[in-house]
Scaffold this motif. Structure first.
Motif, PDB file in Angstrom:
ATOM      1  N   THR A  55       1.056  -1.738  -0.350  1.00 33.18           N
ATOM      2  CA  THR A  55      -0.185   0.099   0.041  1.00 33.18           C
ATOM      3  C   THR A  55       0.611   0.844   0.206  1.00 33.18           C
ATOM      4  O   THR A  55       2.167   0.907   0.648  1.00 33.18           O
ATOM      5  N   ARG A  56       0.228   2.443   0.064  1.00 29.42           N
ATOM      6  CA  ARG A  56       1.217   3.469  -0.466  1.00 29.42           C
ATOM      7  C   ARG A  56       1.619   3.761   1.006  1.00 29.42           C
ATOM      8  O   ARG A  56       2.757   4.594   1.190  1.00 29.42           O
ATOM      9  N   THR A 106       0.609   3.943  -6.866  1.00 35.45           N
ATOM     10  CA  THR A 106      -0.454   4.818  -5.955  1.00 35.45           C
ATOM     11  C   THR A 106      -0.188   5.612  -5.199  1.00 35.45           C
ATOM     12  O   THR A 106      -1.054   5.702  -4.506  1.00 35.45           O
ATOM     13  N   ARG A 110      -5.691   4.365  -8.135  1.00 34.71           N
ATOM     14  CA  ARG A 110      -5.601   2.947  -7.370  1.00 34.71           C
ATOM     15  C   ARG A 110      -6.106   1.955  -8.385  1.00 34.71           C
ATOM     16  O   ARG A 110      -6.131   2.128  -9.313  1.00 34.71           O
TER      17      ARG A 110
END
Length: 335
Positions: A55-56, A106, A110
């Motif tokens: 994820t970011r 990211t 998305r």
């Protein structure tokens, strides 16, 4: 569906011949930025994460985050494309290079599924399949891919290895092509605002039709949107229940195709290992020339692909929302 209204005012109205005389669409990574990316990779790996698991928050960036945000604005509201050059992919395994690319993605949007299997970080390479099979997609082969669009807001490619020869990447502003037709053949352009049937090529939703319909051009919320895959329009003619393309419709499509391949409109570029190309799929068409690959598997052409949804485009025409994927579901899951 918005009706044809003539010329569109847009920063994405550019011509390839002019763009080729400049390199302001190429952004070279600095040593400091590469250091940020490698530190973010180390952070993700320390958590036991790679690729689409990241994820970011797992991929923290400093000044590079603001740079990517500005480049995202250029995609959504500016020229509609850029090339990032200089990622030293030779330093990394394929997995680590893919993780860096995914982590950068990211910050731009998305994930958007690239096929009915739900692949989020795709591989663009020759699989030995034939386009004569109606379920095969062009990126799985070495054949020339005419100018077309993909299915997402943004499309990105990271070049890991280039081909022995060929495989040139080409872009064209669909806005510029639209506006040229508005000035010279508005009668044909008006037909492109009405739906055409497209072949799903085996990726239709369960229980649904093996084809769908969409216009080539749509105006919505002050923007021009396009969807175009001439080969899929042609192959939809294999379904006997669909209407045959008329000579007028064929002329409209041929006229658009002729503009896309014109040296005045198209921009050609060689993607080198470490290059990252991102485009706005709603204002550009993209193409690839046929290529010859190496015999050695470890030297064969290989690109990683991202499809992304960007929040910088706040709404899309209903026809883009209804092409078969549950956007709300997978976007929520990917958040």
């Amino acid at each position: 569906m918005s009706a044809f209204q003539g010329v569109v005012e847009s920063a994405a109205d550019w011509r390839g011949a002019e763009a080729a005389r400049s390199d302001d669409w190429i952004r070279h990574l600095t040593d400091a930025e590469i250091g940020e990316l490698e530190a973010a990779l180390s952070n993700a790996k320390a958590k036991g994460l790679s690729g689409t698991q990241v994820t970011r928050a797992d991929f923290p960036l400093g000044s590079m985050a603001a740079t990517l945000d500005a480049l995202g604005d250029e995609l959504a509201n500016g020229r509609g494309f850029f090339l990032l050059r200089g990622l030293p992919v030779e330093r990394y395994s394929k997995e680590d290079a893919g993780t860096i690319y995914w982590g950068m993605g990211t910050y731009l949007g998305r994930p958007w599924p690239q096929n009915a299997r739900g692949d989020l970080l795709g591989d663009v390479r020759d699989t030995g399949k034939s386009m004569l099979n109606p379920h095969v997609r062009g990126y799985e082969t070495t054949v020339h891919l005419p100018f077309h669009t993909d299915g997402s807001d943004l499309v990105g490619l990271l070049c890991l290895r280039d081909a022995k020869s060929g495989g040139l990447s080409s872009l064209v502003s669909s806005v510029a092509c639209h506006n040229e037709m508005a000035r010279t053949r508005p009668d044909l352009l008006e037909r492109l605002y009405e739906p055409f049937y497209y072949d799903w090529r085996g990726e239709h939703p369960a229980g649904g039709n093996p084809y769908y319909s969409m216009p080539v051009f749509t105006r919505h919320d002050g923007r021009l949107f396009n969807r175009y895959i001439r080969g899929y329009i042609n192959s939809a003619q294999r379904f006997p229940e669909l209407p045959r393309l008329t000579p007028f419709e064929i002329e409209a499509l041929d006229t658009l195709d002729a503009l896309t391949v014109s040296p005045e409109f198209r921009l050609d570029m060689v993607l080198r290992p470490g290059d990252m190309q991102f485009i706005n799929n709603y204002v550009l068409f993209h193409s690839r020339t046929e290529y010859e690959d190496f015999e050695d598997e470890d030297r064969r052409r290989h690109l990683k692909r991202l499809w992304l949804a960007t929040d910088k485009i706040s709404s899309r025409p209903q026809s883009f929302e209804d092409r078969g994927y549950d956007r709300a579901g997978w976007l929520k899951q990917a958040s």
